[in-house]
Design a protein around this motif. Sequence first.
Motif, mmCIF file in Angstrom:
data_model
loop_
_atom_site.group_PDB
_atom_site.id
_atom_site.type_symbol
_atom_site.label_atom_id
_atom_site.label_comp_id
_atom_site.label_asym_id
_atom_site.label_seq_id
_atom_site.Cartn_x
_atom_site.Cartn_y
_atom_site.Cartn_z
ATOM 1 N N ARG A 143 2.958 8.795 0.064
ATOM 2 C CA ARG A 143 2.032 8.425 1.147
ATOM 3 C C ARG A 143 0.775 7.750 0.600
ATOM 4 N NH1 ARG A 143 3.943 13.803 3.679
ATOM 5 N NH2 ARG A 143 5.445 13.014 5.215
ATOM 6 N N GLN A 144 0.308 8.185 -0.565
ATOM 7 C CA GLN A 144 -0.829 7.509 -1.188
ATOM 8 C C GLN A 144 -0.489 6.061 -1.506
ATOM 9 O OE1 GLN A 144 -2.468 9.458 -4.633
ATOM 10 N NE2 GLN A 144 -2.690 11.431 -3.598
ATOM 11 N N ALA A 147 -0.156 3.929 1.683
ATOM 12 C CA ALA A 147 -1.465 3.567 2.235
ATOM 13 C C ALA A 147 -2.088 2.411 1.449
ATOM 14 C CB ALA A 147 -2.384 4.784 2.238
ATOM 15 N N VAL A 150 -0.410 -0.824 2.496
ATOM 16 C CA VAL A 150 -0.899 -1.259 3.816
ATOM 17 C C VAL A 150 -2.262 -1.925 3.674
ATOM 18 C CG1 VAL A 150 -1.700 -0.452 6.074
ATOM 19 C CG2 VAL A 150 0.455 0.413 5.125
ATOM 20 N N ARG A 151 -3.150 -1.340 2.842
ATOM 21 C CA ARG A 151 -4.475 -1.953 2.634
ATOM 22 C C ARG A 151 -4.340 -3.331 1.995
ATOM 23 N NH1 ARG A 151 -5.757 3.420 1.231
ATOM 24 N NH2 ARG A 151 -5.562 2.969 -1.006
ATOM 25 N N GLN A 154 -3.468 -5.644 4.755
ATOM 26 C CA GLN A 154 -4.593 -5.849 5.666
ATOM 27 C C GLN A 154 -5.661 -6.739 5.036
ATOM 28 O OE1 GLN A 154 -5.493 -1.722 6.401
ATOM 29 N NE2 GLN A 154 -4.176 -1.609 8.218
ATOM 30 N N THR A 188 5.129 2.994 9.618
ATOM 31 C CA THR A 188 3.740 2.796 9.186
ATOM 32 C C THR A 188 3.411 1.319 9.063
ATOM 33 O OG1 THR A 188 3.750 4.908 7.985
ATOM 34 C CG2 THR A 188 2.086 3.283 7.341
ATOM 35 N N GLN A 192 0.648 -0.496 11.391
ATOM 36 C CA GLN A 192 -0.637 -0.789 10.754
ATOM 37 C C GLN A 192 -0.740 -2.199 10.177
ATOM 38 O OE1 GLN A 192 -1.964 2.355 8.105
ATOM 39 N NE2 GLN A 192 -0.950 3.934 9.326
#
Length: 398
Positions: A143-144, A147, A150-151, A154, A188, A192
């Motif tokens: 999960r880390q 994330a 995803v960043r 983004q 996710t 996101q």
Amino acid sequence: MVITSLLDTDLYKFTMWQALLHRHPQTQSEYRFVCRNQPQYPLAELLPDVNAALDELCALRFRPDELDYLASLRFIKSDFIDFLRLFQFQRNFIEARAEGEHLSIIARGPQVHVMGFEIFVLAIVNELYFRRFDAAAALAQGRQRLAAKVRQLQDLAQQATLRHPFELFDFGLRRRYSGPWQREVVQTFAQQAPQWFKGTSNVLLARDLNLVPIGTMAHEYLQTYQALGVRLRDFQKAALEDWVQEYRGDLGIALTDTVGMDAFLADFDLYFAKLFDGLRHDSGDPVAWGEKALAHYARLRIDAHTKRLVFSDGLTLERALMLYRHFGDRTQLGFGIGTNLTNDMGDAPEMKPLNIVMKVVRANGQPVAKLSDTPGKTLCDDATFLAYLRQVFNVKES
């Protein structure tokens, strides 16, 4: 159960399945499971659980709602749906056994009855393998890392835009940590980073999460034509021609490395270059491959901005972004990331992904082979045929 739905497989299994059912339903074939790296414990230890999972898989049927979804895809024909309505995997067509510390899995029989085993076998072995390790620690690390990816996506919103957009697909079913984890990863990204995340090869997740199912063809489709009675030198052209006739404009991304990019481009003339929407990279240096593809389109006086290059060979997000920066002003692009999306669970030795495949090795009693642009990906159990294939296509041994 590891597998609970027959939709939990890659789209290209259905597209190849339909094409081969319509054009070569009598073909007999053999698929073999191979682990290319060293696992943390002998895979032979998984044999009882693998056999139990195969028993469960062979008890499954396509449900009415699953068939309705497949029928909603415009390139899936009604008679194929009728076939799937009756279809059930036959347990006597697949055998798993221990060979010392190694796990041997062989599927043998009519190709339209055994080709579907591949993705399910890989997902089963992966999930059973990783169940023996600390799930809580793996999911926390996963999960880390998810994330962070995803960043990264983004952050693209703050960067200078290129002529063509960055488009990411999930190709991670076959080597996923687990089925629930792949669903979490895909969901996710879809929630996101929807501007960049454009679909998944997993038909079940595409249906459940309202995403575009992604996929056209794999090596097994092209390899099968090496044993279908056409002159060996013409097998790629025969396979591409049948694909064009089957799908008539849909599913237009051609796979280029069954006998290497140079031999592929020799067959990919103006006719095919106009009919297919683009090309998929799956071995060799991706930048060199992309440059060859663009040079080929230029020689044929085809506007590369109307075509798409899809990269899918062991990608990380960083590598995909590098390739995007290199090619994004010159042609349409797509990036299919597999293991690094769905099985990036930390640096612990036991979390190292398995490099497993299940490939067609024979069709109609004859060997078939892939002459990959990456030497370690070449797969054939008949050295004589491999040498002959190299000679026919003038591919030097690397």
